[in-house]
Design an enzyme around this catalytic site. Structure first.
Site, mmCIF file in Angstrom:
data_model
loop_
_atom_site.group_PDB
_atom_site.id
_atom_site.type_symbol
_atom_site.label_atom_id
_atom_site.label_comp_id
_atom_site.label_asym_id
_atom_site.label_seq_id
_atom_site.Cartn_x
_atom_site.Cartn_y
_atom_site.Cartn_z
ATOM 1 N N LYS A 27 0.837 -1.206 0.000
ATOM 2 C CA LYS A 27 0.000 0.000 0.000
ATOM 3 C C LYS A 27 0.870 1.254 0.000
ATOM 4 O O LYS A 27 0.683 2.154 -0.823
ATOM 5 C CB LYS A 27 -0.904 -0.030 1.234
ATOM 6 C CG LYS A 27 -2.140 0.810 1.118
ATOM 7 C CD LYS A 27 -2.980 0.696 2.394
ATOM 8 C CE LYS A 27 -3.724 -0.628 2.458
ATOM 9 N NZ LYS A 27 -4.293 -0.864 3.811
ATOM 10 N N ARG A 96 -3.300 3.204 8.564
ATOM 11 C CA ARG A 96 -3.595 2.049 7.710
ATOM 12 C C ARG A 96 -2.437 1.060 7.733
ATOM 13 O O ARG A 96 -1.284 1.441 7.592
ATOM 14 C CB ARG A 96 -3.805 2.504 6.264
ATOM 15 C CG ARG A 96 -4.620 3.757 6.128
ATOM 16 C CD ARG A 96 -4.643 4.263 4.684
ATOM 17 N NE ARG A 96 -5.290 3.339 3.774
ATOM 18 C CZ ARG A 96 -5.312 3.503 2.444
ATOM 19 N NH1 ARG A 96 -4.694 4.532 1.895
ATOM 20 N NH2 ARG A 96 -5.931 2.624 1.690
ATOM 21 N N GLY A 105 -8.331 -8.148 4.750
ATOM 22 C CA GLY A 105 -9.118 -8.201 5.973
ATOM 23 C C GLY A 105 -8.328 -8.592 7.206
ATOM 24 O O GLY A 105 -8.906 -8.825 8.261
ATOM 25 N N MET A 107 -5.554 -6.919 8.855
ATOM 26 C CA MET A 107 -5.250 -5.890 9.834
ATOM 27 C C MET A 107 -6.039 -4.657 9.478
ATOM 28 O O MET A 107 -6.024 -4.201 8.350
ATOM 29 C CB MET A 107 -3.756 -5.615 9.856
ATOM 30 C CG MET A 107 -3.052 -6.674 10.662
ATOM 31 S SD MET A 107 -1.366 -6.865 10.193
ATOM 32 C CE MET A 107 -1.514 -7.201 8.480
ATOM 33 N N ARG A 340 -3.436 -1.617 -6.549
ATOM 34 C CA ARG A 340 -2.612 -2.845 -6.499
ATOM 35 C C ARG A 340 -3.035 -3.746 -7.660
ATOM 36 O O ARG A 340 -4.113 -3.561 -8.230
ATOM 37 C CB ARG A 340 -2.798 -3.579 -5.177
ATOM 38 C CG ARG A 340 -4.220 -4.028 -4.953
ATOM 39 C CD ARG A 340 -4.409 -4.753 -3.635
ATOM 40 N NE ARG A 340 -5.833 -4.830 -3.329
ATOM 41 C CZ ARG A 340 -6.334 -4.800 -2.102
ATOM 42 N NH1 ARG A 340 -5.550 -4.685 -1.065
ATOM 43 N NH2 ARG A 340 -7.637 -4.887 -1.908
ATOM 44 N N HIS A 478 -9.394 -42.880 -2.979
ATOM 45 C CA HIS A 478 -9.530 -43.559 -4.269
ATOM 46 C C HIS A 478 -10.523 -42.828 -5.167
ATOM 47 O O HIS A 478 -10.262 -42.563 -6.331
ATOM 48 C CB HIS A 478 -9.975 -45.006 -4.041
ATOM 49 C CG HIS A 478 -10.190 -45.764 -5.312
ATOM 50 N ND1 HIS A 478 -11.421 -45.891 -5.883
ATOM 51 C CD2 HIS A 478 -9.309 -46.375 -6.138
ATOM 52 C CE1 HIS A 478 -11.301 -46.588 -7.008
ATOM 53 N NE2 HIS A 478 -10.027 -46.886 -7.178
ATOM 54 N N SER A 786 10.065 -44.584 -14.811
ATOM 55 C CA SER A 786 8.932 -43.705 -14.540
ATOM 56 C C SER A 786 8.734 -43.712 -13.031
ATOM 57 O O SER A 786 8.446 -44.749 -12.440
ATOM 58 C CB SER A 786 7.681 -44.211 -15.254
ATOM 59 O OG SER A 786 6.584 -43.402 -14.903
ATOM 60 N N CYS A 853 4.799 -40.473 -13.169
ATOM 61 C CA CYS A 853 3.389 -40.699 -13.455
ATOM 62 C C CYS A 853 2.635 -40.622 -12.136
ATOM 63 O O CYS A 853 3.216 -40.707 -11.065
ATOM 64 C CB CYS A 853 3.168 -42.041 -14.129
ATOM 65 S SG CYS A 853 3.717 -43.433 -13.146
ATOM 66 N N TYR A 873 9.693 -35.943 -18.982
ATOM 67 C CA TYR A 873 8.273 -35.610 -19.052
ATOM 68 C C TYR A 873 7.581 -35.840 -17.717
ATOM 69 O O TYR A 873 8.095 -36.543 -16.848
ATOM 70 C CB TYR A 873 7.570 -36.447 -20.133
ATOM 71 C CG TYR A 873 7.483 -37.916 -19.792
ATOM 72 C CD1 TYR A 873 6.409 -38.409 -19.043
ATOM 73 C CD2 TYR A 873 8.462 -38.814 -20.184
ATOM 74 C CE1 TYR A 873 6.325 -39.754 -18.694
ATOM 75 C CE2 TYR A 873 8.397 -40.152 -19.847
ATOM 76 C CZ TYR A 873 7.325 -40.616 -19.104
ATOM 77 O OH TYR A 873 7.241 -41.931 -18.751
HETATM 78 P P1 ADP Z 1 -7.657 -2.458 3.645
HETATM 79 O O1 ADP Z 1 -6.220 -2.830 3.561
HETATM 80 O O2 ADP Z 1 -8.452 -3.319 4.546
HETATM 81 O O3 ADP Z 1 -8.269 -2.275 2.297
HETATM 82 P P2 ADP Z 1 -7.317 0.394 3.812
HETATM 83 O O4 ADP Z 1 -6.182 0.922 4.576
HETATM 84 O O5 ADP Z 1 -7.193 0.380 2.346
HETATM 85 O O6 ADP Z 1 -7.691 -1.033 4.375
HETATM 86 O O7 ADP Z 1 -8.557 1.238 4.228
HETATM 87 C C1 ADP Z 1 -9.846 0.874 3.897
HETATM 88 C C2 ADP Z 1 -10.603 2.009 3.313
HETATM 89 O O8 ADP Z 1 -10.608 3.118 4.176
HETATM 90 C C3 ADP Z 1 -10.034 2.561 2.031
HETATM 91 O O9 ADP Z 1 -10.462 1.825 0.947
HETATM 92 C C4 ADP Z 1 -10.634 3.933 1.991
HETATM 93 O O10 ADP Z 1 -11.929 3.910 1.468
HETATM 94 C C5 ADP Z 1 -10.686 4.309 3.442
HETATM 95 N N1 ADP Z 1 -9.567 5.191 3.754
HETATM 96 C C6 ADP Z 1 -8.327 4.863 4.166
HETATM 97 N N2 ADP Z 1 -7.578 5.957 4.337
HETATM 98 C C7 ADP Z 1 -8.344 7.000 4.016
HETATM 99 C C8 ADP Z 1 -8.139 8.418 3.965
HETATM 100 N N3 ADP Z 1 -6.958 8.961 4.284
HETATM 101 N N4 ADP Z 1 -9.168 9.182 3.580
HETATM 102 C C9 ADP Z 1 -10.351 8.640 3.269
HETATM 103 N N5 ADP Z 1 -10.615 7.330 3.285
HETATM 104 C C10 ADP Z 1 -9.616 6.517 3.655
HETATM 105 MG MG MG Z 2 -7.667 -1.004 0.950
HETATM 106 MG MG MG Z 3 -10.080 -4.219 5.565
#
Ligand code: ADP
Ligand code: MG
Ligand code: MG
Length: 904
Positions: A27, A96, A105, A107, A340, A478, A786, A853, A873
């Protein structure tokens, strides 16, 4: 120089870039990269993954880091003209997490950090929007409580639900400013109640706690479990991004959204995404409200949409791959928050890779590495259409992909009988031009074989069934192995099924299913579905074969198929296999008109009796092989001589015994007695494979004769068929020579009789550790090896595949092994056995042909192993052919090409 722990991005100072994901996490690296591309991104800074690792070691920030953070905050304050904790124009940030590889999902993120009872009032005054201020505040308390104070999201949920009920509204956007203000009070009280202290009001303390919490979350239970699942090292750590907030929740000209630069399901080059007006963060994916398609943005905010479309296209080009993006629009101004490389289906992966080559953006080699070889399975089988409101009654293991719709039968015999009867009825109806009756008859022929577990004699039933469902057994049972081999859908180990084969019923989760009832199986998910589900046909588009052609040009490892029948062989060619690497002859012996003779052969007391029985089998076998040669032409066809314990062929029912008794001209009692004598304690290590030939050389003679006669017949037709005759279960050179001589002498005799010369090889399976050690001696006369890595794994490990399912999962759970050795070749142990075998074999006979095989031959990491040890192979189930071809190409790209000595 001391380590650099903090990297700025935006507001005139950007220190990172996309290549720095190891330090900055995916990120952070991509945020910096976007800033450099002059894409609008709120400014911020990244604490490195190294900082996390250091912090976790000592439980405090490395020297200078906290001062660095405060310095960065000052930088952001200046850039934004706002003050962190200020009572006029408060600066808010998000905190973040961001690991090197995205861990969906795992952290969580804290938004709107910096709010407290003072700054929320300032935010209200500054924005003139009380609702927005308190919406941000209640979100902040909730997220901070969840991520930092270790409260559950579900602690807060009932409060907002109650508020919505009170107000008679169904969605959070309908709550008023006062409702939200009231809610923040309730949240505050809840925090106090649950944690024993008031919600922290000091923004600087909030920031420190949040950063620490994200660092610590690297070691929380979910993260640890996820890392184990995907083999992510603990030592990576996670980065933390602190970033100025932008607001998607200030009103109807505000949006939060996620989008892909190409369709992640089909790969189509078209913007695909979802948005929510007046919302924040992950509301879109969290399912709080139903999001709207991104096309709505085009209607309502065309300029914003155009801007986003341009950025999306630019990022797609810049990264040369499909992008998964997160963005926010604040009062009509677009900000990018993440990009990403996007996850995608196999279908999309193939299309995107091929189109990127056509666009001149990546080369063919890169395209070949872009598609996960294992995922090709998804493309090769029709699938259940799960959208049509299907009724899932139980779920087992997705043992063999695809779909099956059919009527329940409980025995292989019943399956065969029903299919035969249906075929006859359909033919009759077709003759009478009764379409309706014909269709009905065809329906009757669609059966699903339901068994507690399957055994080898079920093979004919499995062969005619649409799919197989078992209550017991794992992914390597099996049923699963044979089903994958046949490319047939199978759900295995569905323990919720109470199968009463005697009463011909299944009970499961309150449903009672009887013989003849319709069910459907989803081999991709393991779902068992009541009734006839709709099917989606696989679309093996032109792109798919284009990609496979590129893979074939690149790879140096050959790919053959395991095929026992004409249908298997045709499938092998369809899936691009270059020959047969394993034809299991025993599967040819179970058909109704042969099995009696097989049993008679086993139970005959004299050689003459055996020869008599074998004389009946010879024409069948010869016909079988001619059938294979007709399909395979001059390609190699590796035929394994009879391998399984005779035990498996012994008569079981009274009917079986009567049949054998009449063939042998003895009493049923005599047959019963002989059967008893042949029973073994441990058949897998008993009288099987080449050991049978030591006792009954005439079996080998018959098979060698059938093979060479078939090849002679082909030669007379002008086709140079190419059998590779394979001796199973060799343990050493003496026993090998004994077998080989019978084959070689028989072949010589047949060629003399027929007056033709044929091409053929005689070689052996290497599947007993002792054979690996004696490979040099065996290679004196063996023309090919084989590796049978199923048995080799069982015997090297001393581990029975059929029983391992009981306890192997615990080994995985407790991290005692990384992968099931029956799924992926265990390189350290079994792999070394293979290496020893190859090295010793090639030291004596440099051009000895070497293959593998069995199941491993279609598994990508095992294919890579085979490339590394320079096999000629791999051989796999026909539908795994494309998987092996792609994996072989990827191994060539990763490790370089090689050429083994030409043998043919
Ligand atoms: P994850 O890795 O779970 O996707 P993110 O760090 O991307 O978590 O945050 C999830 C969401 O939070 C982002 O998709 C965005 O919509 C919102 N978000 C994160 N940082 C900001 C920010 N600085 N301003 C506005 N929205 C934010
Ligand atoms: Mg995100
Ligand atoms: Mg998340």
């Amino acid at each position: 120089m001391a380590d650099k722990w903090i990297y700025a991005f935006g507001a005139g100072k950007t220190e990172g870039n996309a290549s720095m994901r190891e330090q900055l996490g995916g990120k952070g690296a991509n945020l910096a990269e976007m800033v450099s591309l002059e894409i609008p991104v709120p400014p911020g800074f990244t604490l490195t993954t190294g900082c996390c690792v250091d912090y976790l070691g000592s439980n405090e920030f490395p020297a200078g880091v906290w001062e660095g953070v405060l310095g960065q905050m000052e930088r952001l304050e200046k850039a934004m003209g706002a003050k962190f904790g200020g009572d006029e124009n408060p600066l808010l940030v998000s905190v973040r997490s961001g690991a090197r590889d995205s861990m969906p999902g795992m952290m969580d993120t804290v938004l709107n950090l910096g709010l407290n009872d003072v700054t929320v009032a300032a935010l209200e005054r500054k924005s003139g929007n009380r609702r927005f201020a308190f919406d941000s505040y209640r979100r902040f308390i909730n997220m901070f409580g969840n991520v930092v104070l270790e409260m559950e999201h579900s602690d807060f949920e009932p409060l907002i639900e109650a508020m919505k009920n009170n107000r008679g509204v169904s969605s959070d956007v309908e709550l008023s400013a006062d409702d939200l203000a009231e809610l923040t009070k309730q949240y505050d009280a809840l925090v106090k109640e649950k944690t024993g202290s008031a919600f922290p009001q000091d923004p600087v303390e909030q920031l420190r706690l949040a950063i620490e919490a994200v660092f610590k979350s690297w070691n929380n239970e979910r993260a640890v479990a996820y890392r184990r699942l995907y083999s992510i090292p603990r030592t990576w750590g996670t980065a933390v991004n602190v970033q100025c907030m932008v607001y998607g929740n200030m009103g109807e000209d505000c949006v939060t959204g996620v989008a892909f630069s190409r369709d992640p399901s089909t790969g189509e080059k078209a913007l695909y995404g979802e948005i929510l007006f007046n919302a924040q963060g992950e509301d879109v994916v969290a399912g709080i409200r139903t999001p709207e398609p991104i096309s709505v943005l085009k209607e309502r905010m065309p300029e914003c949409f155009a801007r986003f479309e341009e950025i999306s296209a630019r990022l797609d080009v810049h990264y040369n791959d499909m992008q998964d993006m997160e963005f926010t629009i604040q009062n009509g101004r677009l900000f990018m928050l993440q990009t990403r490389n996007g996850k995608r289906t196999a279908r999309a992966a193939v299309r995107i890779a091929v189109e990127l080559v056509a666009e001149g953006r990546i080369d063919r080699e890169t395209a070949v590495t872009r598609v996960d070889a294992d995922s090709l399975d998804q493309l090769l089988h029709p699938a259940i259409d799960m959208d049509g409101g299907v009724d899932v009654i139980a779920t087992g293991l997705a043992a063999s992909p695809g779909a099956a719709v059919g009527k329940v039968v409980f025995t292989a015999a019943e399956a065969v009988a029903q299919v035969k009867a249906a075929e006859a009825a359909a033919e009759a109806a077709a003759e009478a031009e009764d379409d309706e009756a014909a269709a009905e008859a065809r329906d009757d022929g669609a059966v699903i074989l339901v068994r507690l577990e399957t055994s080898p004699e079920d093979i004919m039933g499995m062969n005619v069934a649409q799919g197989i469902l078992t209550a017991r057994g794992g992914l390597t049972s099996h049923a699963a192995v044979v089903a994958r081999q046949m490319g047939k859908c199978c759900v295995a180990g569905c323990s919720a099924l109470n199968v009463q084969a005697g009463e011909k019923t299944i009970e499961t989760n309150g449903h009672l299913i009887k013989e003849g009832d319709w069910i459907s199986l989803n081999g991709n998910s393991g779902d068992v579905i009541l009734g006839q589900a709709n099917l989606k046909q696989p679309e093996v588009a032109g792109d798919f074969s284009t990609l496979m052609e590129w893979a074939d040009d690149i790879r140096t490892l050959g790919v053959r198929a395991n095929a026992d029948t004409v249908a298997d062989s045709e499938a092998a060619l369809k899936y691009g296999c270059e020959g047969i690497g394993l034809c299991r002859t025993e599967h040819m012996f179970f058909e109704e008109d042969r099995i009696g003779h097989v049993r008679a052969m086993i139970l005959a007391e004299t050689e003459a009796g055996r020869r008599e029985a074998l004389s009946h089998l010879l024409p069948f076998q010869r016909g079988d092989f001619i059938g294979l040669f007709e399909v395979m032409g001059e390609r190699p066809v590796t035929i394994r001589l009879l391998d399984p314990p005779l035990h498996e062929f012994l008569p079981k029912t009274l009917h079986d015994m009567e049949q054998v008794a009449s063939l042998l001209g003895v009493s049923v009692e005599g047959v019963r007695h002989a059967t008893e004598i042949h029973k073994e304690q441990n058949p897998m290590l008993g009288h099987r494979g080449c050991r049978l030939v030591v006792t009954y050389p005439e079996i080998c003679e018959m098979q060698a004769r059938a093979i060479t006669e078939a090849a002679c017949e082909m030669k007379k037709r002008g086709v140079s068929a190419f059998p590779e005759i394979m001796v199973p279960l060799t343990a050493g050179e003496a026993e090998w020579e004994f077998n080989r001589n019978i084959v070689a002498e028989t072949a010589k005799k047949v060629m003399a009789e027929q007056g033709v010369e044929i091409r053929y090889l005689v070689g052996t399976m290497i599947e007993i550790p002792r054979a690996c050690l004696r490979a040099g001696q065996i290679a004196e006369t063996a023309e090919f090896f084989s590796f049978g890595t199923n048995d080799l794994t069982q015997m090297t490990y001393g581990l029975s595949r059929d029983d391992a399912g009981q306890f192997l999962p615990e080994y995985l759970e407790k991290n005692l092994i990384l992968r099931d050795p029956f799924v992926a070749v265990d390189r350290e142990g079994v792999g070394e056995m293979v290496e020893i075998g190859i090295e010793r074999g090639r030291s004596v006979r440099p051009n000895i042909e070497v293959g593998i095989c069995g199941e491993h031959g279609g598994e990508p990491t095992s294919v890579e192993f085979c490339h590394l040890v320079k096999m000629d192979y791999v051989s796999c189930a026909p539908p795994r052919g494309p998987v092996a071809r792609l994996a072989a190409a990827q191994a060539t790209i990763a490790h370089g090409a090689y050429k083994t000595a030409e043998i043919h």
